[in-house]
Scaffold this motif. Structure first.
Motif, PDB file in Angstrom:
ATOM      1  N   ARG A 276       1.044  -0.978   0.208  1.00  0.00           N
ATOM      2  CA  ARG A 276      -0.290   0.165  -0.311  1.00  0.00           C
ATOM      3  C   ARG A 276       0.759   1.284   0.396  1.00  0.00           C
ATOM      4  NH1 ARG A 276      -5.842  -0.724   2.117  1.00  0.00           N
ATOM      5  NH2 ARG A 276      -5.644  -2.969   2.378  1.00  0.00           N
ATOM      6  N   GLY A 277       2.363   1.255  -0.372  1.00  0.00           N
ATOM      7  CA  GLY A 277       2.947   2.465  -0.252  1.00  0.00           C
ATOM      8  C   GLY A 277       3.310   2.824   1.538  1.00  0.00           C
ATOM      9  N   CYS A 278       3.354   2.257   1.737  1.00  0.00           N
ATOM     10  CA  CYS A 278       3.289   2.963   3.250  1.00  0.00           C
ATOM     11  C   CYS A 278       4.398   2.346   3.955  1.00  0.00           C
ATOM     12  CB  CYS A 278       1.935   2.283   4.768  1.00  0.00           C
ATOM     13  SG  CYS A 278       0.554   2.930   4.531  1.00  0.00           S
ATOM     14  N   ASP A 279       5.382   3.113   5.112  1.00  0.00           N
ATOM     15  CA  ASP A 279       6.521   2.615   5.906  1.00  0.00           C
ATOM     16  C   ASP A 279       6.341   1.197   7.195  1.00  0.00           C
ATOM     17  OD1 ASP A 279       8.183   4.716   3.911  1.00  0.00           O
ATOM     18  OD2 ASP A 279       6.668   6.621   5.535  1.00  0.00           O
ATOM     19  N   GLY A 280       5.284   1.250   7.150  1.00  0.00           N
ATOM     20  CA  GLY A 280       4.986   0.046   8.665  1.00  0.00           C
ATOM     21  C   GLY A 280       3.284   0.428   9.171  1.00  0.00           C
ATOM     22  N   VAL A 281       2.708  -0.477   9.840  1.00  0.00           N
ATOM     23  CA  VAL A 281       1.473  -1.149   9.970  1.00  0.00           C
ATOM     24  C   VAL A 281       1.228  -0.614  11.717  1.00  0.00           C
ATOM     25  CG1 VAL A 281       1.612  -3.425  10.286  1.00  0.00           C
ATOM     26  CG2 VAL A 281      -0.096  -2.341   9.556  1.00  0.00           C
ATOM     27  N   VAL A 282       0.293  -0.003  12.070  1.00  0.00           N
ATOM     28  CA  VAL A 282      -0.485  -0.277  13.441  1.00  0.00           C
ATOM     29  C   VAL A 282      -1.227  -0.996  12.967  1.00  0.00           C
ATOM     30  CG1 VAL A 282      -0.800   0.794  15.727  1.00  0.00           C
ATOM     31  CG2 VAL A 282       0.226   2.189  13.874  1.00  0.00           C
ATOM     32  N   CYS A 283      -1.898  -2.113  14.548  1.00  0.00           N
ATOM     33  CA  CYS A 283      -2.298  -2.900  14.828  1.00  0.00           C
ATOM     34  C   CYS A 283      -2.774  -3.660  15.501  1.00  0.00           C
ATOM     35  CB  CYS A 283      -2.380  -3.919  13.578  1.00  0.00           C
ATOM     36  SG  CYS A 283      -1.164  -5.267  13.730  1.00  0.00           S
ATOM     37  N   GLY A 284      -3.379  -4.537  15.878  1.00  0.00           N
ATOM     38  CA  GLY A 284      -4.071  -4.935  17.175  1.00  0.00           C
ATOM     39  C   GLY A 284      -4.856  -6.419  16.726  1.00  0.00           C
ATOM     40  N   HIS A 285      -5.274  -7.013  17.638  1.00  0.00           N
ATOM     41  CA  HIS A 285      -5.870  -7.910  16.896  1.00  0.00           C
ATOM     42  C   HIS A 285      -5.410  -9.763  17.970  1.00  0.00           C
ATOM     43  CE1 HIS A 285      -8.716 -11.264  14.974  1.00  0.00           C
ATOM     44  NE2 HIS A 285      -7.292 -11.851  14.766  1.00  0.00           N
ATOM     45  N   ILE A 286      -4.424  -9.587  18.283  1.00  0.00           N
ATOM     46  CA  ILE A 286      -3.574 -11.216  18.541  1.00  0.00           C
ATOM     47  C   ILE A 286      -3.015 -10.345  20.018  1.00  0.00           C
ATOM     48  CG2 ILE A 286      -2.025 -11.669  16.435  1.00  0.00           C
ATOM     49  CD1 ILE A 286       0.311 -10.244  17.471  1.00  0.00           C
ATOM     50  N   HIS A 287      -3.167  -9.489  20.419  1.00  0.00           N
ATOM     51  CA  HIS A 287      -3.346  -9.058  21.957  1.00  0.00           C
ATOM     52  C   HIS A 287      -0.933  -9.759  22.720  1.00  0.00           C
ATOM     53  CE1 HIS A 287      -7.335 -10.356  23.337  1.00  0.00           C
ATOM     54  NE2 HIS A 287      -7.618  -9.408  22.132  1.00  0.00           N
ATOM     55  N   LYS A 288      -0.968  -8.735  21.526  1.00  0.00           N
ATOM     56  CA  LYS A 288       0.360  -8.511  21.869  1.00  0.00           C
ATOM     57  C   LYS A 288       0.879  -7.699  21.979  1.00  0.00           C
ATOM     58  CE  LYS A 288       4.998 -11.110  21.553  1.00  0.00           C
ATOM     59  NZ  LYS A 288       5.793 -10.441  21.363  1.00  0.00           N
ATOM     60  N   ALA A 289       1.308  -6.979  22.113  1.00  0.00           N
ATOM     61  CA  ALA A 289       2.105  -5.304  21.878  1.00  0.00           C
ATOM     62  C   ALA A 289       3.466  -5.447  21.763  1.00  0.00           C
ATOM     63  CB  ALA A 289       2.482  -4.434  23.395  1.00  0.00           C
ATOM     64  N   GLU A 290       3.836  -4.636  20.246  1.00  0.00           N
ATOM     65  CA  GLU A 290       4.876  -4.792  19.909  1.00  0.00           C
ATOM     66  C   GLU A 290       5.338  -3.408  19.092  1.00  0.00           C
ATOM     67  OE1 GLU A 290       8.328  -6.718  19.945  1.00  0.00           O
ATOM     68  OE2 GLU A 290       7.377  -8.876  20.002  1.00  0.00           O
ATOM     69  N   ILE A 291       7.324  -3.383  19.314  1.00  0.00           N
ATOM     70  CA  ILE A 291       6.989  -2.434  17.526  1.00  0.00           C
ATOM     71  C   ILE A 291       8.727  -2.993  17.591  1.00  0.00           C
ATOM     72  CG2 ILE A 291       8.044   0.385  17.510  1.00  0.00           C
ATOM     73  CD1 ILE A 291       7.327   1.510  19.982  1.00  0.00           C
ATOM     74  N   ARG A 292       8.832  -3.393  16.454  1.00  0.00           N
ATOM     75  CA  ARG A 292       9.903  -4.011  16.049  1.00  0.00           C
ATOM     76  C   ARG A 292       9.982  -3.651  14.140  1.00  0.00           C
ATOM     77  NH1 ARG A 292      10.715  -9.541  14.623  1.00  0.00           N
ATOM     78  NH2 ARG A 292       8.502 -10.773  14.771  1.00  0.00           N
ATOM     79  N   GLU A 293      10.979  -3.604  12.987  1.00  0.00           N
ATOM     80  CA  GLU A 293      11.257  -3.940  12.430  1.00  0.00           C
ATOM     81  C   GLU A 293      11.539  -5.185  11.915  1.00  0.00           C
ATOM     82  OE1 GLU A 293      12.200  -1.275  10.094  1.00  0.00           O
ATOM     83  OE2 GLU A 293      12.158   0.642  11.615  1.00  0.00           O
ATOM     84  N   VAL A 294      10.608  -5.121  10.570  1.00  0.00           N
ATOM     85  CA  VAL A 294       9.489  -7.018  10.010  1.00  0.00           C
ATOM     86  C   VAL A 294      10.414  -6.688   8.756  1.00  0.00           C
ATOM     87  CG1 VAL A 294       8.296  -8.297  10.132  1.00  0.00           C
ATOM     88  CG2 VAL A 294       8.662  -7.378  11.971  1.00  0.00           C
ATOM     89  N   ASP A 295      10.782  -6.890   8.173  1.00  0.00           N
ATOM     90  CA  ASP A 295      11.771  -7.037   6.683  1.00  0.00           C
ATOM     91  C   ASP A 295      11.687  -5.845   6.167  1.00  0.00           C
ATOM     92  OD1 ASP A 295      11.170  -9.626   6.452  1.00  0.00           O
ATOM     93  OD2 ASP A 295       9.274  -9.992   6.271  1.00  0.00           O
TER      94      ASP A 295
END
Length: 354
Positions: A276-295
């Motif tokens: 979608r041309g974005c630099d990252g994503v903010v989501c919920g759903h899995i009940h696990k707080a996290e901030i990190r680089e993925v791929d």
């Protein structure tokens, strides 16, 4: 096979309800709906001859305190409760699950009271429609959360609601506003540093939810049971003077398959954000707080308010952080026991008789 699964679900739901209990604090449906009604003008004089209303008035059976829309935020300002502790550029919260006994509404109200932001994203599963279909549960604290969110929107906070799978019925209202809260299927947030973040709940990338609905419902029943145990466990911890700690989250993260599922989920989310041309994503759903680089993409999960009691925030400088609200800054007054009420009533009656 399907019949057996449905029967198992019914039994598990019944057991969960027995464990959770249905106290006197649970409000009726009409009382809960009162939280969404717009407030009446405080000083508007009654007209001499009011015109006939096109709709019948709200049922008079609603308790007076609810019909008057109890809003803890409309109390007279004080130095300790009215002034927020922090102000952020944006706050993301998700998976509140109002309508369930596992919802940590007291902690969330305390968090909302002490934190303000220019934008507030409600990233799905705010109201748990799945559980409300099985049995009505709506205590006053859940009304207070709704009122708090509505008041923030009225006071100038831009509140965006991105529905999830538990409140997916709201997705049909994409682009509409309710009480100054705008509903969006997804959203794009641009940080102070110029990063474009795709905001979405994340259930559309959960294969179980999308392709094995019956399994998702069964898992939800089991999860409700675990949360019941977790709630009683933390009640004991509180009495011993300890902070909140999630037993259910600890058990979940010890399961190897759960860890593998979370990793797959994270990769799927960042790939779609990249597309979608974005630099990252903010989501919920899995009940696990996290901030990190993925791929090479920024992956942010704001956690939940039934296990981790967490939120994602962006500071005024554009820094993203996970905050945990496991300690109440303004603890609620201890509830009065029924025995104590009966004793006081008996004492009063004796005094009157004397």
């Amino acid at each position: 096979m399907v019949q057996a699964i449905r029967s198992a679900r019914g039994r598990l739901s019944h057991i969960a309800q027995r464990l959770l209990g249905k106290g006197d604090a649970t409000l009726p449906l009409t009382a809960a709906l009162a939280a969404f009604m717009p407030p009446a003008p405080a000083l508007a004089p009654p007209p001499a001859s009011p015109p006939a209303a096109p709709f019948p008035p709200f049922p008079s059976s609603v308790p007076q305190s609810v019909n008057a829309q109890r809003d803890v935020t409309d109390e007279p300002p004080t130095a300790s409760t009215d002034t927020p502790t922090h102000r952020y550029r944006a706050i993301w919260i998700s998976d509140i699950h109002l309508g369930t006994a596992g919802c940590q509404a007291t902690y969330l109200l305390d968090f909302l009271k002490h934190n303000e932001s220019d934008q507030l994203y409600l990233v799905g599963d705010i109201i748990d429609g799945w559980q409300l279909k099985r049995g009505w549960y709506w205590p006053q604290s859940h009304n207070d959360v709704v009122q708090k969110l509505l008041r923030k929107a009225r006071k100038g906070t831009e509140v965006i609601f991105v529905p999830g799978n538990h409140d997916e019925v709201a997705r049909q209202f994409d682009g509409m506003a309710f009480g100054d809260i705008v509903v969006r299927e997804d959203a794009i947030h641009v940080t102070a540093t110029g990063r474009r973040l795709w905001v979405v709940h994340g259930d559309l990338f959960d294969g179980v939810v999308q392709h094995a609905r019956w399994l998702a419902y069964l898992g939800d029943s089991l999860y409700t049971l675990i949360l019941a145990v977790n709630r009683h466990f933390n009640r004991v911890r509180t009495r011993l003077g300890f902070d909140y700690w999630s037993l259910s989250q600890y058990l979940k993260h010890q399961v190897k398959n759960a860890v593998s599922y979370i990793n797959s989920f994270e990769h799927a989310m960042v790939e779609e954000a990249r597309r979608r041309g974005c630099d990252g994503v903010v989501c919920g759903h899995i009940h696990k707080a996290e901030i990190r680089e993925v791929d090479g993409q920024l992956y942010c999960n704001d956690g939940d308010w039934v296990e981790s009691l967490s939120a994602l925030v962006e500071t005024m400088e554009g820094e993203l952080r996970i905050v945990y609200w496991t300690t109440l800054l303004d603890p609620p007054a201890p509830p009065t026991s029924r025995i104590g009420r009966r004793r006081r009533t008996a004492t009063t009656a004796t005094a009157v008789a004397g």
